[in-house]
Design a protein around this motif. Structure first.
Motif, PDB file in Angstrom:
ATOM      1  N   GLY A 181     -35.273 -21.018 -29.093  1.00  0.00           N
ATOM      2  CA  GLY A 181     -36.197 -20.628 -30.130  1.00  0.00           C
ATOM      3  C   GLY A 181     -37.576 -21.244 -29.985  1.00  0.00           C
ATOM      4  N   PHE A 182     -37.706 -22.259 -29.114  1.00  0.00           N
ATOM      5  CA  PHE A 182     -38.992 -22.916 -28.912  1.00  0.00           C
ATOM      6  C   PHE A 182     -39.738 -22.355 -27.699  1.00  0.00           C
ATOM      7  CE2 PHE A 182     -36.280 -25.942 -31.153  1.00  0.00           C
ATOM      8  CZ  PHE A 182     -37.068 -26.189 -32.275  1.00  0.00           C
ATOM      9  N   GLY A 183     -39.229 -21.277 -27.152  1.00  0.00           N
ATOM     10  CA  GLY A 183     -39.938 -20.594 -26.080  1.00  0.00           C
ATOM     11  C   GLY A 183     -39.334 -20.835 -24.715  1.00  0.00           C
ATOM     12  N   PRO A 184     -39.494 -19.883 -23.800  1.00  0.00           N
ATOM     13  CA  PRO A 184     -38.909 -20.003 -22.457  1.00  0.00           C
ATOM     14  C   PRO A 184     -39.508 -21.140 -21.647  1.00  0.00           C
ATOM     15  CG  PRO A 184     -40.346 -18.085 -22.607  1.00  0.00           C
ATOM     16  CD  PRO A 184     -40.179 -18.581 -24.004  1.00  0.00           C
ATOM     17  N   VAL A 186     -40.658 -23.996 -22.741  1.00  0.00           N
ATOM     18  CA  VAL A 186     -40.076 -25.249 -23.237  1.00  0.00           C
ATOM     19  C   VAL A 186     -38.654 -25.406 -22.712  1.00  0.00           C
ATOM     20  CG1 VAL A 186     -39.261 -26.450 -25.303  1.00  0.00           C
ATOM     21  CG2 VAL A 186     -41.526 -25.379 -25.287  1.00  0.00           C
ATOM     22  N   LEU A 187     -37.846 -24.348 -22.818  1.00  0.00           N
ATOM     23  CA  LEU A 187     -36.452 -24.429 -22.373  1.00  0.00           C
ATOM     24  C   LEU A 187     -36.359 -24.690 -20.877  1.00  0.00           C
ATOM     25  CD1 LEU A 187     -33.488 -24.190 -23.101  1.00  0.00           C
ATOM     26  CD2 LEU A 187     -33.660 -21.714 -22.790  1.00  0.00           C
ATOM     27  N   THR A 188     -37.208 -24.047 -20.087  1.00  0.00           N
ATOM     28  CA  THR A 188     -37.185 -24.249 -18.639  1.00  0.00           C
ATOM     29  C   THR A 188     -37.531 -25.677 -18.272  1.00  0.00           C
ATOM     30  OG1 THR A 188     -37.779 -21.937 -18.236  1.00  0.00           O
ATOM     31  CG2 THR A 188     -38.184 -23.507 -16.450  1.00  0.00           C
ATOM     32  N   ALA A 189     -38.569 -26.230 -18.922  1.00  0.00           N
ATOM     33  CA  ALA A 189     -38.974 -27.610 -18.635  1.00  0.00           C
ATOM     34  C   ALA A 189     -37.875 -28.595 -18.999  1.00  0.00           C
ATOM     35  CB  ALA A 189     -40.257 -27.933 -19.400  1.00  0.00           C
ATOM     36  N   LEU A 190     -37.252 -28.391 -20.144  1.00  0.00           N
ATOM     37  CA  LEU A 190     -36.197 -29.309 -20.576  1.00  0.00           C
ATOM     38  C   LEU A 190     -34.998 -29.247 -19.644  1.00  0.00           C
ATOM     39  CD1 LEU A 190     -36.297 -28.775 -24.446  1.00  0.00           C
ATOM     40  CD2 LEU A 190     -37.229 -30.682 -23.143  1.00  0.00           C
ATOM     41  N   ARG A 191     -34.605 -28.052 -19.235  1.00  0.00           N
ATOM     42  CA  ARG A 191     -33.454 -27.932 -18.336  1.00  0.00           C
ATOM     43  C   ARG A 191     -33.729 -28.549 -16.980  1.00  0.00           C
ATOM     44  NH1 ARG A 191     -31.405 -21.680 -19.545  1.00  0.00           N
ATOM     45  NH2 ARG A 191     -30.119 -22.194 -21.372  1.00  0.00           N
ATOM     46  N   PRO A 205     -50.981 -23.197 -24.850  1.00  0.00           N
ATOM     47  CA  PRO A 205     -50.809 -21.812 -24.385  1.00  0.00           C
ATOM     48  C   PRO A 205     -49.357 -21.429 -24.143  1.00  0.00           C
ATOM     49  CG  PRO A 205     -51.669 -23.192 -22.626  1.00  0.00           C
ATOM     50  CD  PRO A 205     -51.713 -24.020 -23.874  1.00  0.00           C
ATOM     51  N   ARG A 206     -48.486 -22.417 -23.983  1.00  0.00           N
ATOM     52  CA  ARG A 206     -47.082 -22.089 -23.757  1.00  0.00           C
ATOM     53  C   ARG A 206     -46.394 -21.598 -25.032  1.00  0.00           C
ATOM     54  NH1 ARG A 206     -45.544 -27.883 -21.405  1.00  0.00           N
ATOM     55  NH2 ARG A 206     -46.818 -28.372 -23.259  1.00  0.00           N
ATOM     56  N   LEU A 207     -47.029 -21.880 -26.161  1.00  0.00           N
ATOM     57  CA  LEU A 207     -46.435 -21.548 -27.451  1.00  0.00           C
ATOM     58  C   LEU A 207     -47.277 -20.469 -28.129  1.00  0.00           C
ATOM     59  CD1 LEU A 207     -45.936 -25.265 -28.553  1.00  0.00           C
ATOM     60  CD2 LEU A 207     -44.441 -23.887 -27.102  1.00  0.00           C
ATOM     61  N   ASN A 208     -47.505 -19.382 -27.412  1.00  0.00           N
ATOM     62  CA  ASN A 208     -48.492 -18.392 -27.843  1.00  0.00           C
ATOM     63  C   ASN A 208     -47.923 -17.258 -28.667  1.00  0.00           C
ATOM     64  OD1 ASN A 208     -47.035 -17.177 -25.891  1.00  0.00           O
ATOM     65  ND2 ASN A 208     -48.745 -16.808 -24.468  1.00  0.00           N
ATOM     66  N   SER A 209     -46.694 -17.388 -29.159  1.00  0.00           N
ATOM     67  CA  SER A 209     -46.158 -16.328 -30.008  1.00  0.00           C
ATOM     68  C   SER A 209     -45.938 -16.858 -31.415  1.00  0.00           C
ATOM     69  CB  SER A 209     -44.836 -15.803 -29.444  1.00  0.00           C
ATOM     70  OG  SER A 209     -43.783 -16.715 -29.699  1.00  0.00           O
ATOM     71  N   ILE A 212     -42.510 -18.587 -31.881  1.00  0.00           N
ATOM     72  CA  ILE A 212     -42.350 -19.942 -31.350  1.00  0.00           C
ATOM     73  C   ILE A 212     -43.043 -20.953 -32.259  1.00  0.00           C
ATOM     74  CG2 ILE A 212     -42.917 -21.459 -29.425  1.00  0.00           C
ATOM     75  CD1 ILE A 212     -42.648 -19.049 -27.584  1.00  0.00           C
ATOM     76  N   ARG A 213     -44.259 -20.639 -32.687  1.00  0.00           N
ATOM     77  CA  ARG A 213     -44.978 -21.567 -33.557  1.00  0.00           C
ATOM     78  C   ARG A 213     -44.259 -21.720 -34.895  1.00  0.00           C
ATOM     79  NH1 ARG A 213     -51.186 -19.512 -32.265  1.00  0.00           N
ATOM     80  NH2 ARG A 213     -51.192 -20.237 -30.088  1.00  0.00           N
ATOM     81  N   ALA A 214     -43.666 -20.640 -35.361  1.00  0.00           N
ATOM     82  CA  ALA A 214     -42.913 -20.723 -36.611  1.00  0.00           C
ATOM     83  C   ALA A 214     -41.712 -21.649 -36.473  1.00  0.00           C
ATOM     84  CB  ALA A 214     -42.454 -19.323 -37.031  1.00  0.00           C
TER      85      ALA A 214
END
Length: 524
Positions: A181-184, A186-191, A205-209, A212-214
Motif C-alpha cells: 500500500g506504500f507503493g511499488p 517502497v516495497l522493492t527497496a525494502l525487499r 517522486p516515488r510517492l506520486n499517487s 500512496i500518500r493517503a
C-alpha cells in the motif's frame, strides 16, 4: 577558519566562512554585528563580549544553529575569541578562530548511544521488552514521533508490529500492515534490504499517487526512515522511524536506524534462543528429577573441573575435594577402581560411559547409582566436554532384589511342596524341608531336631542336617532345655538371636557355659 571584526563590530575578513555557513562573501564582509550580520548564535554574543570587555573566550564542541543547506542543521565547533590591539595597545577588533567538530561529536554521541543500547538490550531476556527498549531509545535519540519494529511474513509483504513507541503526539500503529500500500518503489527497496529515506511524503517522486500518500497520511506520517533486514535471502524484519513534519534525514541517521535494527534483531533472536534453551533445560532437569538423579560435567580429558552442585549436594565433598579424580573418594572402595578403569576406557575410546556403583552420601549412607555420560562434540570433531547423569537406583535395585527373592522363595516352596507330596520316605521328606529352609533363609547351615526323653532328661536329637557334615556334631551332646532353648521345649515360640554372644540367655548352663569347643561357628 579565521574571522576578523573591527572595533565598530563590522566584519573585515573571513577566509572560509561562506562555505562553512552557506553564505556568500558579499553578504558577510562589511556586515555589522547586530545590524545586518547574520544571526548565528552564539557568534554574535561572543563577539560583543570580547569587543566590549576584552580578554579571551574559548569554547569546545559549541553547538550552533545553522541553515547552511536550507534547513536547520546540528553543527559543532571549537571557538577561540581574542581581542585585536592597535599599535598603542588599544583593542581594535575581535578575531575568532573556528574549527568544526561536528563529525567527531556526532560520532562520539552515536557510539555512546549504541553502547548504552547494547548494554540495555543485553540485560533483557523478554523479546517484547527488548523491542520496546530499542524503539524508545531510538525515538528519543532522533526526536521522532513514532518508532516501530516488527517482522515480515514469508511473502515479504505483510509487516506486523506488536507495539510502538510514540512521543505522545501520535497514536500507536501496532498491527499488521500491507507494505504494498506504500507503493511499488517502497516495497522493492525494502525487499532488497535498502534503507528507505523519505524527507517529505508530499515532495518524494516515488510517492506520486494519491493512494500512496493517503496510506502515509493514515498513519500520521510526513517523513520516515525504514531499515529492512534481509536474512537468508528474504526480508524478515524492519524498523521504522516516523516524523509528523518534513525532515531532511541525514545519511548518519539512516546508518544509525539500520544499526539499531540489526542489534534489535540479534537481541530478539538471542532472547528467543535462550528461552528455548531454558525450556529445554527445564524439561531435561524435570526429567532428571523425575528419574531421581543429578547432572555433572567433566572436561575433554575426563577430569571433573569447576563446581558440580549435584555431586557436592550428594556427597558433601568440597570443590577442591572432588576436582580431577577426587570424586572417587566418595565411591565405595570396592567400586572406585573399577569405575575409574571403565571411565578412562570410555574417554579414550570416545564412547558413551555406562556403569553402576555405590556412592557415600553426606550422611554416611551408601546409595547405588546408574551412570550414563556422553561426550559433546565440537564442529571440528574434538570433544568439548563430557555430560553425565547419576540416577539413584537404590530403591529399584532393592525392590528388584526383594522381588527376585520372593520369586525364588515361591519357587522353592512350590518345588518342595511338590517333592514332599510325591515322597513316601519320611527321612527324605524331612531332609528336603531342611534343605528348603536353608535355601529360603540364606543360612549357612540348618538342621532338623526332634524331641526325645532319655535317662538324662528331655533332649533334641539331630535328624537331618543341611550345609554341614553329620560328623561335625558327633562329638557334642544334643541341645537340651537350657536358658536359650527353653522356649522351644515348652512351646512358647521361636528362638531368634541376631548375635548369640550378645544374648542375655547365652552361657548360663554347665558344663560348657555356651557352645562347646570346636562347635560349628554359629553366631546368629
Amino acid at each position: 577558519m579565521v574571522l576578523l571584526w573591527g572595533e565598530d563590530g563590522i566584519m573585515l575578513y573571513n577566509d572560509a566562512y561562506s562555505g562553512f555557513a552557506g553564505r556568500r562573501h558579499p553578504k558577510l564582509l562589511g556586515s555589522k554585528v547586530r545590524e545586518g550580520w547574520p544571526e548565528i548564535a552564539p557568534f554574535n554574543d561572543h563577539v560583543m563580549k570580547v569587543g566590549l570587555a576584552g580578554g579571551t573566550l574559548a569554547y569546545r564542541d559549541q553547538e550552533l544553529s545553522l541553515h547552511r543547506h536550507g534547513s536547520p542543521e546540528q553543527v559543532f565547533v571549537n571557538l577561540d575569541y581574542s581581542p585585536v590591539h592597535d599599535e598603542s595597545g588599544n583593542a581594535g577588533g575581535v578575531i575568532a578562530i573556528v574549527g568544526e567538530t561536528t563529525e567527531r561529536v556526532l560520532a562520539e554521541r552515536r557510539q555512546a548511544f549504541l553502547l548504552g543500547l547494547s548494554d540495555r538490550l543485553r540485560a533483557l531476556s523478554d523479546p517484547r521488552e527488548i523491542i520496546q527498549a530499542a524503539q524508545e531509545a531510538l525515538g528519543r535519540y532522533l526526536g521522532a514521533s513514532r518508532v516501530g519494529y516488527g517482522e515480515v511474513e514469508e511473502t515479504a509483504r505483510f509487516f506486523t508490529t506488536e507495539q510502538n513507541w510514540t512521543d505522545g503526539t501520535v497514536p500507536s500503529r501496532a498491527g499488521t500492515h500491507d507494505l504494498a500500500g506504500f507503493g511499488p518503489d517502497v516495497l522493492t527497496a525494502l525487499r532488497a534490504g535498502l534503507p528507505l529515506l523519505i524527507p517529505d511524503i508530499v515532495a518524494d517522486p516515488r510517492l506520486n499517487s494519491p493512494e500512496i500518500r493517503a496510506a502515509f497520511e493514515a498513519i500520521d506520517t510526513r517523513a520516515a526512515i525504514t531499515a529492512s533486514l534481509v536474512k537468508d535471502g528474504r526480508m524478515r524484519a524492519a524498523l521504522y522511524v516516523h516524523a509528523c513534519e518534513p525532515r531532511p534525514w541525514t545519511s548518519r541517521e539512516a546508518e544509525l536506524v539500520t544499526e539499531v535494527a540489526e542489534r534489535t534483531w540479534s537481541a530478539v533472536e538471542r532472547a528467543r534462543a535462550e528461552a528455548e534453551l531454558r525450556g529445554s533445560n527445564n524439561r531435561f532437569q524435570a526429567a532428571v528429577e523425575a528419574a531421581n538423579g543429578f547432572i555433572w560435567t567433566n572436561d575433554a580429558e575426563g577430569r571433573m573441573v569447576g563446581e558440580q552442585p549435584g555431586w557436592a549436594a550428594l556427597t558433601g565433598q568440597s570443590v577442591a575435594e572432588y576436582q580431577g579424580y577426587g570424586w572417587a573418594d566418595a565411591v565405595h572402595p570396592d567400586d572406585a577402581q573399577p569405575t575409574i578403569d571403565a571411565w578412562n576406557e570410555a574417554v579414550r575410546e570416545r564412547k558413551p560411559f555406562v556403569f553402576e556403583h555405590r556412592v557415600r552420601r553426606r550422611d554416611g549412607g551408601w546409595r547405588r547409582f546408574s551412570i550414563r555420560a556422553v561426550p559433546t562434540i565440537e564442529t571440528d570433531g574434538s570433544i568439548r566436554e563430557w555430560v553425565g547423569i547419576h540416577t539413584d537406583i537404590t530403591d529399584e535395585r532393592e525392590t528388584a532384589e526383594a522381588l527376585r527373592a520372593e520369586t525364588e522363595a515361591l519357587e522353592t516352596l512350590n518345588r518342595t511342596g511338590s517333592a514332599v507330596a510325591a515322597e513316601l520316605d519320611l527321612e527324605r521328606v524331612v531332609q528336603q524341608v531342611t534343605d528348603a529352609g536353608v535355601e529360603l533363609t540364606g543360612a549357612r547351615f540348618g538342621a532338623f531336631f526332634y524331641n526325645v526323653l532319655n535317662e538324662a532328661g528331655e533332649r533334641l536329637m539331630l535328624y537331618t542336617l543341611s550345609g554341614a557334615k553329620r560328623s561335625d556334631f558327633e562329638h557334642f551332646g544334643m541341645p537340651r532345655a537350657t536358658a536359650v532353648f527353653h522356649p522351644t521345649f515348652v512351646g512358647e515360640g521361636v528362638i531368634r538371636a541376631d548375635d548369640i554372644l550378645a544374648d542375655a540367655r547365652y552361657g548360663k548352663n554347665d558344663p560348657h557355659l555356651g557352645m562347646p569347643k570346636g562347635h560349628l561357628p554359629v553366631r546368629s
